[in-house]
Write an enzyme that holds these catalytic residues in place. Structure first.
Site, PDB file in Angstrom:
ATOM      1  CB  CYS A   1      -6.997 -10.066  30.020  1.00 47.85           C
ATOM      2  SG  CYS A   1      -8.566 -10.163  30.893  1.00 47.85           S
ATOM      3  CG  HIS A   2      -2.880 -10.356  29.640  1.00 45.28           C
ATOM      4  ND1 HIS A   2      -3.760 -11.114  30.360  1.00 45.28           N
ATOM      5  CD2 HIS A   2      -2.314  -9.492  30.520  1.00 45.28           C
ATOM      6  CE1 HIS A   2      -3.727 -10.747  31.630  1.00 45.28           C
ATOM      7  NE2 HIS A   2      -2.861  -9.755  31.751  1.00 45.28           N
TER       8      HIS A   2
END
Lengths: 428, 170, 290
Positions: B134-135
């Site tokens: 995701c990040h």
């Protein structure tokens, strides 16, 4: 309206109010002139607003935990009752709240009937009110289906089958209502959706109801027009607000008496049996608040006739402002109407009692007499009374009628007598 | 004088009414809020037992516990060595590997990235541990955050070995 | 004409009232009086008798659970507050006596394991049809909310358990059908479940038919309404609070209205008017009076 125009004090207030007049609205609501002689029967509007809000708030919460599926509905209600934090409380408030809502609405309606609140210029208040009442019945009926107990299922079956009485298209309509060949999962799902939607329609209509009330202002127990902004009226806030609060808290006391100590007494035990399409309960009865209509439905020997009369019994009320041609509003000055009013109350309660009884023998005969009286009352008696009834003289102001209360005059006489030392009974 | 006393009593009455009324409103609101908290049936689902006899060294399984993925990895000797030799000063959230894995062969972690709750991918990333797509948070072979936005290491749930082949989580 | 009408209405009202009254008294006849006992959970302050609940669970477990499910209860309920309040350890031991199906495991197969506190009560039959088939076509109802699903509630269940009798001579019973005073239609497919000494109570209480009926009924009432004690307690507090608040609001309302004049505004105005009339009549100022 003769009300003084409201001008906000602060600069921001002026800026804001000229763009969105919320301040003017709130000023209007608080200073709204109400007749000072309103009695406690006039507090049920506020109580009903409370009921609606309670049902919406508890309903939204129940919707967070309820599952609208025939396999899980009953179970999810038990889950709410057993596992959810305060779930039992919220559900009992919601289920008993429906009954209390109807109790209040019936008192509200009969107050309107007694004091002639439906008459000109208040016809629209009456009609919007009746539409609210119709929507309430639809909402309550669909809500009762959601727990998917025996009464839910069979109540839904019986009520939806009413529409099959309609010639030619009846069968297609029931199929359309059910989304199948009988009451089943699609029916439960759509009832759930509509049960969630209708209260917001009711809310909208309540706004219209109050709006139409604020045009002519309140009727009052004497039934004559009051002069606005005179010493005959007092501002809604704080006077009526405080009076409404006293009534509301008393109402809540009764309401919570049911919730905490008799939570299931207004429901039917059969609804704690999961729905079974193969077994019909011995006596199918709707919730108590629909019983008078159920009695009318069964009093008529034909299927279509019963349905027509049942719906007519509600819609006839919409024509009431024109059926009752008497110019006098309050029953206090209508000696004969007053008696018929109490007969009507009695007949409606009797019909309610009969609605819970099997439609046979003496019950059926009484239900037919009751149904006949109900329609005669509105269609025959009221128009005749308007023409022939000799009404008592109306007072000039709402402060006058107490003059006729013998107690006060006697009290005065007594006091005057002790002062004068002689009988002043001859005076006046 | 009498008027003053009168006013005082009125003020007291109103203050008392407002106060008691406010208490009532507060007490009414609590059940409406508390109903959204985990209910007793959810809280009761505390434990899950997992059979780990079929897990080979260097492989891992993911099981569901309280609705969250639990990574159970049987680590290779290399991975253990790598994890235990890291200097604690290099860590964003310093924790000894021996504190995270009671039995060094087995690493049991809640498979939820501590940044914003995504599920990291195994055997990925710059530290050969886990990598959150995701990040871009990188975790090492002990599940400790090494690079990226996640603030702390992957969480270790309460667990115990019931016997050699069974782990009880919760 | 109106007077005639008036009398006519009066007659109708009286007639309806009389007939309605007779009708309802007719209905009373068919009503059966249930046997009642000193339930501890009745009334505003009602609570459950813990020992009775624990014994009741034993009766359910040893006598009823062979046929009757209780699918909405979990084993954890047995130790939760307001119920039988077994210790957590005891409740765990009770749960562990039962096998539940869990799975699928990593091979995709279902497996049996001992029940845990979080599991629901294990059902005697997998579904309603199996239950009916095993019981000669009569489905033994689930007992989770039975006490709320029957008119008469606790009294009904208690009466039914004690209502087995030899049938009157004019009633023929088929095989597997029994006579019970309190069953609607008097015919029941459940054989008399409680006979003296059917269970042996751990706490030494004499297991008479009445004692067992009372205990198991108490247990069923709790099962149907597990939060009854919390409800009663909260209800009492809420009532106390509401009465205080109502008193305060009422007094405040009286104060507020007194600003507008006397609470009997109309009465006062009436006096003013009468006073004025008297003044005119007497030709003098009666203000000095009183």
């Amino acid at each position: 309206m003769s009300e003084t125009k409201y001008i906000p004090k602060s600069k921001f207030g002026k800026w804001f109010d000229s763009r969105l007049p919320l301040l003017t609205l709130s000023h209007h609501l608080t200073s709204y002139p109400t007749p000072k002689n309103l009695n406690y029967w006039w507090t049920f509007g506020g109580i009903l607003t409370f009921c609606l809000m309670t049902q919406i708030v508890t309903g939204i919460i129940l919707a967070m935990h309820y599952v609208a599926h025939t396999d899980h509905a009953f179970e999810s209600i038990e889950h709410i009752m057993r596992d959810i934090n305060y779930g039992w409380l919220i559900r009992y408030v919601h289920s008993n709240g429906a009954s209390m809502f109807f109790l209040a609405v019936y008192i509200h309606i009969f107050r309107g009937l007694y004091f002639g609140s439906y008459k000109a210029p208040r016809e629209m208040i009456w009609i919007t009110g009746l539409i609210i009442y119709l929507l309430m019945m639809a909402t309550a009926f669909m809500g009762y289906v959601l727990p998917w107990g025996q009464m839910s299922f069979w109540g839904a079956t019986v009520i939806t089958n009413l529409f099959s009485a309609i010639p030619l298209i009846g069968e297609s309509i029931t199929g359309w209502l059910w989304g199948g060949f009988s009451v089943d999962n699609p029916t439960l799902n759509r009832f759930y959706s509509l049960h969630y939607l209708l209260p917001f329609l009711i809310f909208g209509l309540v706004v219209l109801h109050i709006w139409s009330l604020h045009i002519p202002g309140n009727n009052n127990p004497v039934g004559i027009d009051v002069k606005k902004n005179s010493n005959e009226t007092m501002p809604f806030h704080p006077y009526m607000v405080m009076k409404d609060l006293v009534a509301l808290l008393t109402f809540i006391l009764i309401f919570f008496g049911f919730v905490f100590f008799l939570p299931n007494v207004l429901g039917h035990p059969d609804n704690y049996i999961p729905a079974d399409p193969l077994v019909t309960p011995a006596h199918i009865v709707p919730e108590w608040y629909l019983l008078p209509f159920y009695a009318i439905l069964r009093a008529i020997p034909s299927k279509l006739g019963g349905v027509i009369f049942m719906f007519a019994s509600i819609f006839i009320l919409m024509a009431l402002p024109w059926l009752d041609s008497s110019k006098v509003r309050s029953s206090s000055f209508r000696p004969i109407y007053r008696k018929f009013f109490w007969v009507l109350v009695f007949v409606v309660i009797l019909l309610g009692y009969l609605g819970a009884k099997p439609p046979e023998g003496i019950y059926l005969i009484l239900a037919r007499i009751g149904t006949a009286y109900y329609f005669i009352h509105f269609l025959v008696l009221l128009p005749l009374l308007g023409r022939y009834e000799k009404t008592d003289p109306l007072p000039m102001s709402i402060a006058d009628p107490v003059l006729h209360k013998p107690g006060i005059v006697d009290k005065f006489k007594e006091m005057a007598g002790s002062y004068e030392g002689e009988n002043v009974g001859t005076f006046k | 004088m009498t008027k003053k006393i009168h006013t005082k009593r009125r003020d007291f009455l109103f203050t008392a009414t407002y106060t008691i009324g406010a208490v009532g409103v507060g007490a009414t609101i609590w059940p409406l809020i508390d109903q959204m908290n985990p209910d007793s049936s959810v809280k009761a689902l505390a434990t899950t037992e997992v059979d780990v006899s079929n897990i080979e060294p260097g492989t891992s399984i993911t099981v569901l516990w309280r609705g969250k993925p639990i990574f159970i990895r049987r680590r290779t000797q290399e991975e253990i060595k790598e994890a235990s030799e890291v200097d604690l000063k290099d860590l964003k959230h310093p924790e000894k590997d021996s504190d995270r894995a009671k039995n060094p062969e087995w690493l049991v972690m809640v498979g939820v990235c501590t940044h914003l709750g995504c599920v990291p991918l195994g055997e990925k990333g710059e530290y050969k541990g886990w990598f959150c797509p995701c990040h871009g948070s990188h975790y090492d072979t002990s599940g400790r955050i090494r690079k990226g936005p996640a603030p702390i290491n992957l969480e270790i749930p309460k667990y115990e070995f019931v016997d050699n082949n069974t782990i009880k989580i919760g | 004409m109106l007077v005639l009408l008036n009398n006519f209405i009066k007659k109708i009202v009286i007639l309806i009232f009389l007939v309605g009254f007779n009708g309802s008294s007719l209905a009373e006849e068919s009503k059966i009086e249930f046997i009642s006992t000193d339930w501890t959970f009745k009334g505003v302050f009602g609570t459950f008798d813990r020992a009775s609940l624990q014994r009741g669970y034993q009766v359910y477990q040893e006598v009823c659970s062979g046929c009757h499910s209780m699918q909405h209860l979990s084993y954890r309920n047995l130790y939760e507050k307001g119920g039988p309040e077994f210790s957590e350890k005891e409740a765990k031991a009770i749960a562990a006596q039962f096998e539940v199906t869990d799975g699928p495991n990593s091979e995709g197969e279902m497996f049996q394991r001992p029940a845990r506190l979080s599991d629901k009560f294990v059902k005697p039959f997998p579904n309603v049809k199996a239950a009916a088939a095993a019981n000669d076509g009569a489905y033994p109802p689930d007992m989770s909310v039975l006490a709320k699903a029957r008119k008469g509630g606790a009294d009904y269940i208690y009466s039914l358990l004690l209502g087995y009798e030899d049938p009157p001579s004019d009633i023929q019973l088929d095989d597997g059908v029994y006579y019970n005073k309190f069953m609607s239609g008097n015919k029941i497919k459940m054989a008399q479940p409680l006979l003296d000494g059917a269970v042996e109570y751990a706490d030494g209480t004499q297991a008479t038919e009445k004692q067992m009926a009372k205990d198991v009924t108490t247990f069923l009432v709790w099962a149907a309404e597990p939060h009854l004690e919390a409800r009663h307690k909260m209800g009492f507090k809420v009532f106390l609070f509401l009465i205080i608040l109502l008193t305060l609001v009422y007094l405040s309302k009286q104060k507020v209205w007194s600003r507008f004049g006397s609470k009997n505004l109309e009465e006062e105005e009436t006096f003013d008017k009468i006073e004025k009339a008297v003044t005119e009549y007497e030709g003098e100022d009666p203000k000095t009076f009183k």
